[in-house]
Design a protein around this motif. Structure first.
Motif, mmCIF file in Angstrom:
data_model
loop_
_atom_site.group_PDB
_atom_site.id
_atom_site.type_symbol
_atom_site.label_atom_id
_atom_site.label_comp_id
_atom_site.label_asym_id
_atom_site.label_seq_id
_atom_site.Cartn_x
_atom_site.Cartn_y
_atom_site.Cartn_z
ATOM 1 N N GLU B 14 22.089 -4.424 29.568
ATOM 2 C CA GLU B 14 22.217 -3.896 30.929
ATOM 3 C C GLU B 14 22.969 -2.581 30.977
ATOM 4 O OE1 GLU B 14 23.893 -7.132 33.184
ATOM 5 O OE2 GLU B 14 21.998 -8.256 33.022
ATOM 6 N N ARG B 15 23.936 -2.444 30.091
ATOM 7 C CA ARG B 15 24.752 -1.227 30.112
ATOM 8 C C ARG B 15 24.370 -0.253 28.997
ATOM 9 N NH1 ARG B 15 30.551 -2.188 29.923
ATOM 10 N NH2 ARG B 15 30.282 -4.155 28.830
ATOM 11 N N HIS B 16 23.259 -0.526 28.335
ATOM 12 C CA HIS B 16 22.768 0.318 27.237
ATOM 13 C C HIS B 16 23.848 0.573 26.183
ATOM 14 C CE1 HIS B 16 19.161 0.887 29.565
ATOM 15 N NE2 HIS B 16 19.918 1.185 30.605
ATOM 16 N N LEU B 17 24.485 -0.512 25.768
ATOM 17 C CA LEU B 17 25.522 -0.413 24.740
ATOM 18 C C LEU B 17 25.074 -1.186 23.503
ATOM 19 C CD1 LEU B 17 28.671 -1.240 26.940
ATOM 20 C CD2 LEU B 17 27.935 1.030 26.178
ATOM 21 N N SER B 18 25.799 -0.971 22.399
ATOM 22 C CA SER B 18 25.592 -1.809 21.213
ATOM 23 C C SER B 18 26.476 -3.044 21.362
ATOM 24 C CB SER B 18 26.000 -1.060 19.949
ATOM 25 O OG SER B 18 25.161 0.054 19.765
ATOM 26 N N GLN B 142 32.287 -0.656 12.707
ATOM 27 C CA GLN B 142 31.521 -1.127 13.875
ATOM 28 C C GLN B 142 30.699 -2.355 13.490
ATOM 29 O OE1 GLN B 142 29.414 2.455 14.914
ATOM 30 N NE2 GLN B 142 31.229 3.404 15.808
ATOM 31 N N GLY B 143 30.151 -2.333 12.269
ATOM 32 C CA GLY B 143 29.431 -3.505 11.760
ATOM 33 C C GLY B 143 30.353 -4.711 11.668
ATOM 34 N N LEU B 144 31.577 -4.464 11.196
ATOM 35 C CA LEU B 144 32.560 -5.552 11.098
ATOM 36 C C LEU B 144 32.864 -6.124 12.484
ATOM 37 C CD1 LEU B 144 34.586 -7.268 9.532
ATOM 38 C CD2 LEU B 144 36.122 -5.315 9.417
ATOM 39 N N LEU B 145 32.915 -5.235 13.476
ATOM 40 C CA LEU B 145 33.126 -5.679 14.869
ATOM 41 C C LEU B 145 31.977 -6.581 15.341
ATOM 42 C CD1 LEU B 145 34.385 -2.627 16.937
ATOM 43 C CD2 LEU B 145 35.255 -4.948 17.134
ATOM 44 N N ARG B 186 21.957 -0.556 10.937
ATOM 45 C CA ARG B 186 20.666 0.120 10.746
ATOM 46 C C ARG B 186 20.050 0.539 12.086
ATOM 47 N NH1 ARG B 186 19.626 2.999 7.867
ATOM 48 N NH2 ARG B 186 17.411 2.681 7.520
ATOM 49 N N ASN B 187 20.892 0.576 13.123
ATOM 50 C CA ASN B 187 20.452 1.010 14.452
ATOM 51 C C ASN B 187 19.419 0.101 15.109
ATOM 52 O OD1 ASN B 187 22.109 3.347 14.450
ATOM 53 N ND2 ASN B 187 20.638 4.284 13.033
ATOM 54 N N GLY B 188 19.413 -1.158 14.722
ATOM 55 C CA GLY B 188 18.566 -2.128 15.411
ATOM 56 C C GLY B 188 19.153 -2.425 16.781
#
Lengths: 220, 291
Positions: B14-18, B142-145, B186-188
């Motif tokens: 909804e907020r276009h976030l990762s 960020q991956g670890l998060l 990997r930007n999925g």
């Protein structure tokens, strides 16, 4: 979500087991803070899973490391037997069946340099979490999630007010307070949990009361 | 606010976030720390992870029983062999997972992720992916998060304890966490990361915890290696577009229910599975005779 990511990715610890290694080290370290004075010898009496599978998990080394004051993430933990010898502290291990206790329980009997004895019983309840269930015959349930003060005091009127006054002077808010006695009018053990870090100087202020025998600050 | 994978994914969409951004926001709110402080702490943990994943590649680590000593070193040598079946990257990831397991068994320093017994999976995947694509530290953290956030949901709604849910709850959840991380690195999309989580759990549903002689060595080290690969292939399946037919939260619930129903022999008691084989029992006897 009310669980911190660091409770899932963590703790940083010495392996191989959070309950049998990290928890064991924390238990003995906490006991050392409680008994405080110079230690000459520690007898570790192991119950349940601690007795049965402790060896393969380095529970023995972790307990000795804790008794030396090492933390659960200290890399010299595996070398604790040698470090203890160097500091002139001896120790022994034995099995002891205890009733109504957690599978991972240890009774730690400390002989101090002046010959006096102190007994602390505690359990490692999983994920490195611990609880102290007995100090010198006082039965309790102290989980040390918050900074804690343990006070041994004469069971006299007014002492609770006196102690809480000292806490207020140090700007500490009491989250929980619990009093356990062995018998009426004898000696009591008071456990106080606070929301904030407790400065160690408070021990001295509390000890100034004539009804206090000992005071120990345990900041987790 | 989220309490399930679906809620987390929706919030992100909804907020276009990762996912990692939503998880970071939540962590800051929960612990009253700044984003900078959270990243600093993540970095400290990642440092420990890196060291544990590399230490035994260089030197075999001695442990009680020595059941896995030298396996990481051997796997790393083999991974440099261009003819390996799975190729360099996957073999290197297995070697790193084995290394952390060896370090853990030898009373070395590790970061539980989510447990000590499964401490090799997440580091191996994070390091493997970041090395392969030359990702910067920030992206790896960020991956670890992402991984940690998925972990908190599984802790809340199911379990990550081998004593409660078997190996699927320890190494399986570690793989599920790592799979989500790999997808975001990997930007999925957030949705893809959720499917990767579900697929990884699906792949090891029912896996029992049966440590030989009660030691955190065999099959723990092998499970760390294989579940690291499970994370990678689950991430690839999701990135290719595979969706989990069963919604991720339902897969988590199924894993929990299977874990509850597993007999106690298969939940860290060393009374069933490999631990109860004739050879498994003999290893235990020999160990305690020495003691």
């Amino acid at each position: 979500m009310d669980i911190s990511i660091f409770d899932v990715v963590g703790p940083v610890m010495i392996g191989p087991s959070s309950s049998h290694t990290a928890g064991a080290a924390r238990l003995a370290k906490t006991a050392r803070i409680i008994v405080k004075d110079e230690i000459a010898h520690v007898s570790f009496r192991l119950h349940g899973s601690f007795a049965k599978t402790g060896k393969g998990h380095g529970t023995d080394k972790a307990l000795v490391a804790g008794a030396l004051g090492l933390s659960a993430d200290d890399e010299s933990l595996a070398d604790s037997f040698r470090l203890a010898a160097k500091q002139g502290i001896s120790f022994d291990f034995s099995e002891e069946e205890m009733e109504n206790v957690h599978e991972n329980t240890v009774k730690m009997v400390f002989t101090m340099k002046d010959g006096s004895r102190n007994e602390v019983v505690g359990s490692s309840i999983g994920g490195g979490q611990i609880k102290i269930t007995e100090i010198n015959g006082f039965v309790m349930d102290m989980n040390l999630q918050l900074p804690t003060i343990v006070i041994e005091q004469y069971d006299k009127k007014g002492i609770v007010t006196e102690v809480s006054g000292i806490m207020a002077e140090h700007d500490l808010n009491i989250a929980n307070m619990k009093l356990v006695r062995r018998s009426k009018g004898d000696v009591a053990c008071c456990i106080i949990e606070t929301d904030d870090f407790i400065p160690e100087e408070i021990e001295k202020s509390i000890m100034e009361s004539k009804n206090v025998i000992s005071a120990r600050v345990i900041n987790v | 606010m989220y309490n399930s994978i679906e809620e987390l994914v929706r919030d992100a969409e909804e907020r276009h976030l990762s996912l990692w951004q939503v998880i970071l926001e939540n962590e800051c709110r929960l612990t009253q720390k700044t984003q900078k402080e959270v990243f600093k702490r993540l970095d400290e943990r990642y440092e420990v992870m890196q060291k544990s994943a590399k230490k035994a590649l260089e030197k075999p680590q001695e442990s009680v029983g020595n059941l896995i000593t030298g396996t990481a070193f051997q796997q790393q040598l083999y991974s440099n062999n261009r003819d390996s079946l799975c190729g360099f990257e996957l073999n290197h990831i297995m070697a790193m997972a084995l290394s952390a397991s060896e370090v853990n068994a030898s009373m070395g320093k590790i970061c539980a992720a989510p447990t000590a017994g499964s401490c090799g999976i997440l580091p191996a995947v994070l390091i493997g992916v970041s090395e392969k694509y030359w990702l910067d530290k920030r992206t790896t953290l960020q991956g670890l998060l992402t991984a940690s956030g998925i972990g908190t949901i599984i802790v809340k709604n199911a379990t990550v304890s081998g004593a409660e849910g078997g190996c699927q709850a320890e190494c399986g959840v570690a793989a599920a966490m790592a799979a989500a991380a790999a997808v975001e690195m990997r930007n999925g999309s957030p949705r893809m990361a959720a499917h990767a989580t579900a697929i990884a759990l699906m792949n090891c549903m029912g896996l029992v915890c049966d440590p030989i002689a009660g030691l955190v060595q065999v099959p723990c080290a092998q499970r760390n290696a294989s579940q690291a690969i499970n994370a990678m292939l689950s991430a690839d399946l999701a990135l290719a577009g595979m969706k989990s037919v069963i919604p991720p939260d339902e897969v988590v619930e199924a894993m929990y229910k299977v874990g509850k129903k597993l007999p106690v022999e298969f939940k860290e008691t060393a009374l069933g599975g490999l631990a109860a084989t004739p050879t498994g029992k003999k290893i235990k006897e020999n160990l305690y005779q020495q003691a």
